[in-house]
Design a protein around this motif. Sequence first.
Motif, PDB file in Angstrom:
ATOM      1  N   UNK A 131      -0.980   4.812   7.713  1.00 18.26           N
ATOM      2  CA  UNK A 131      -1.106   5.224   9.114  1.00 18.26           C
ATOM      3  C   UNK A 131      -1.875   4.188   9.933  1.00 18.26           C
ATOM      4  N   UNK A 132      -2.964   3.661   9.361  1.00 18.22           N
ATOM      5  CA  UNK A 132      -3.734   2.650  10.086  1.00 18.22           C
ATOM      6  C   UNK A 132      -2.912   1.378  10.280  1.00 18.22           C
ATOM      7  N   UNK A 133      -2.143   0.999   9.252  1.00 19.03           N
ATOM      8  CA  UNK A 133      -1.314  -0.197   9.378  1.00 19.03           C
ATOM      9  C   UNK A 133      -0.261  -0.053  10.453  1.00 19.03           C
ATOM     10  N   UNK A 134       0.422   1.099  10.463  1.00 22.81           N
ATOM     11  CA  UNK A 134       1.418   1.351  11.500  1.00 22.81           C
ATOM     12  C   UNK A 134       0.774   1.435  12.881  1.00 22.81           C
ATOM     13  N   UNK A 135      -0.462   1.952  12.926  1.00 22.43           N
ATOM     14  CA  UNK A 135      -1.125   2.086  14.226  1.00 22.43           C
ATOM     15  C   UNK A 135      -1.591   0.760  14.793  1.00 22.43           C
ATOM     16  N   UNK A 191      -2.965  10.184  -2.847  1.00 23.61           N
ATOM     17  CA  UNK A 191      -2.016  10.433  -1.761  1.00 23.61           C
ATOM     18  C   UNK A 191      -2.707  10.361  -0.399  1.00 23.61           C
ATOM     19  N   UNK A 192      -3.934  10.898  -0.328  1.00 24.72           N
ATOM     20  CA  UNK A 192      -4.665  10.842   0.932  1.00 24.72           C
ATOM     21  C   UNK A 192      -5.025   9.423   1.334  1.00 24.72           C
ATOM     22  N   UNK A 193      -5.481   8.627   0.372  1.00 24.95           N
ATOM     23  CA  UNK A 193      -5.821   7.235   0.671  1.00 24.95           C
ATOM     24  C   UNK A 193      -4.581   6.439   1.064  1.00 24.95           C
ATOM     25  N   UNK A 194      -3.478   6.692   0.385  1.00 28.41           N
ATOM     26  CA  UNK A 194      -2.228   6.011   0.718  1.00 28.41           C
ATOM     27  C   UNK A 194      -1.819   6.307   2.155  1.00 28.41           C
ATOM     28  N   UNK A 195      -1.859   7.583   2.527  1.00 28.67           N
ATOM     29  CA  UNK A 195      -1.457   7.954   3.877  1.00 28.67           C
ATOM     30  C   UNK A 195      -2.397   7.359   4.918  1.00 28.67           C
ATOM     31  N   UNK A 196      -3.688   7.276   4.580  1.00 27.59           N
ATOM     32  CA  UNK A 196      -4.652   6.684   5.512  1.00 27.59           C
ATOM     33  C   UNK A 196      -4.345   5.215   5.749  1.00 27.59           C
ATOM     34  N   UNK A 197      -4.113   4.468   4.673  1.00 28.60           N
ATOM     35  CA  UNK A 197      -3.817   3.044   4.820  1.00 28.60           C
ATOM     36  C   UNK A 197      -2.537   2.787   5.572  1.00 28.60           C
TER      37      UNK A 197
END
Length: 481
Positions: free
Chosen positions: A421-425, A413-419
């Motif tokens: 968030x970076x993509x949206x950013x 879940x943490x890795x998913x949210x990181x990816x």
Amino acid sequence: MSEDAEERSDLNVNRQRYELHCSNTRRSESKAAAQTVDSDIDDAIDGGAKANALSPVRSNIILLFVAINNTIVWTAIGLMMPFFGGEALKKVPSPSLANHFVIGLIFSIATFVEFLAAPFLAKDLVNVGSKLMLVLSTFEISAMMFLFSFVNKIESWSIFLAMCLTIRLVQGISTAANFVSSFSLLVGAFPESSGLVNGVLRCANGVGYAMGPALGGVLYDAGGFALPFYIISGVLGVNLVLLVMFVPSSETVLSSVKLKSNISYIQLLSVPWVWMVIINLIIGVSIMGFLEPVLSVYLKNSFNLPTIYAGIGFFIMSVAFSAVTLPVGYCVDRSLNPRLMQAVGLLICGIGCELVGPAPFLPLPKSLAFCYIAMVLFGVGDALVAVSSVPDILRTLDAQGLGSPGEMRAAAAGLFQAGVSLGYGVGPMLGSTITAAVGFEYGTSIMGVVYLLWTALFSIAALSCDKLLIVQLENLVKGHS
């Protein structure tokens, strides 16, 4: 005397042996007691969680109101997509590449901050409490939406920029807190249904993301810049009262335990395939952010269409995403290879990028229909990548033997949210900068080439290290033949 000395010596030796035996016994008893205490703590956690488990009615109340809250929050996130890019351009003193980059940064900064803040907020969750964090974060998002309604009245570009970045920064922190607390509350309410938790949150986010741009476009055309922010701030305020009134404050022990993991991110990132999945997520969702600041401007310049048409485009994309999410998740949970789904999703997004402009090398005219078809492809492709990425990470971590199932779920879940968030950013900054440099048609075409090249690289890597994928593809070919 010698015999007495020998007797005393024997007595001393026996005494020392007895004391050593007692000492060892005490150590063993202490160690056993410690192990018993640890076991009792674990049993207390498990048993306490079962004893303190919420009733089905209370669990469903949490599910309902957390899902509604997430839908409204993501509606607020997508509200400004159709019109803010055009309004910000009116404030720009000169149409330089740097100013276009900064406009993209206004969209991106919230997700960058969300990516950085989420791990720290997860650690503080136990001390703050899930419900309190959810209520506070919802209040902050409502307040930021209200403040955003005034930024259009600022004439100075530097002050306008500073206010927008500050508001979006706070909004990003609040959104991260909202996600973490929502996840914790739902895991506490449904400790045996982590799939349901993720599914509900993703569906709620998708519905909100679909409603936000459409609602923003309608309200902007009806009442100008401030009206969308007034309305969503008021809705969030009403929702805040409902959260305080109806969401139970009691939580099971699992609501905090599930977010803890002894797996370090250094261990996770030492697994090569984890990087492949993270890059997939970054590239996969970046097209959504890419279009945020530029689609409305493109439609207005190319077809002289009002802002609502950009909102409809984002609405179509989000509906397609939500419609595909659950069926794909069901298939991946059964037998469909998640790496195959990611490759197909990336390929579909690449085709959409070449069609949305359309690409200058394609013998196709500019058409609103092509634009909307591309938005459908983006929604479907992103759903395939997003839904299949978590099972892929879980399978990879399980093959490496990293941690228990609960720890691996938290890590995934943490890795998913990181990816994500970076993509949206990254997306909005790319959209503003590349479009300003080469135009919308060439910009989206370049993105399409990136998608197609990465799809090829990912597919080659998957086939080289996944024998099961090769077998499944062979069976698929034989079945069609």
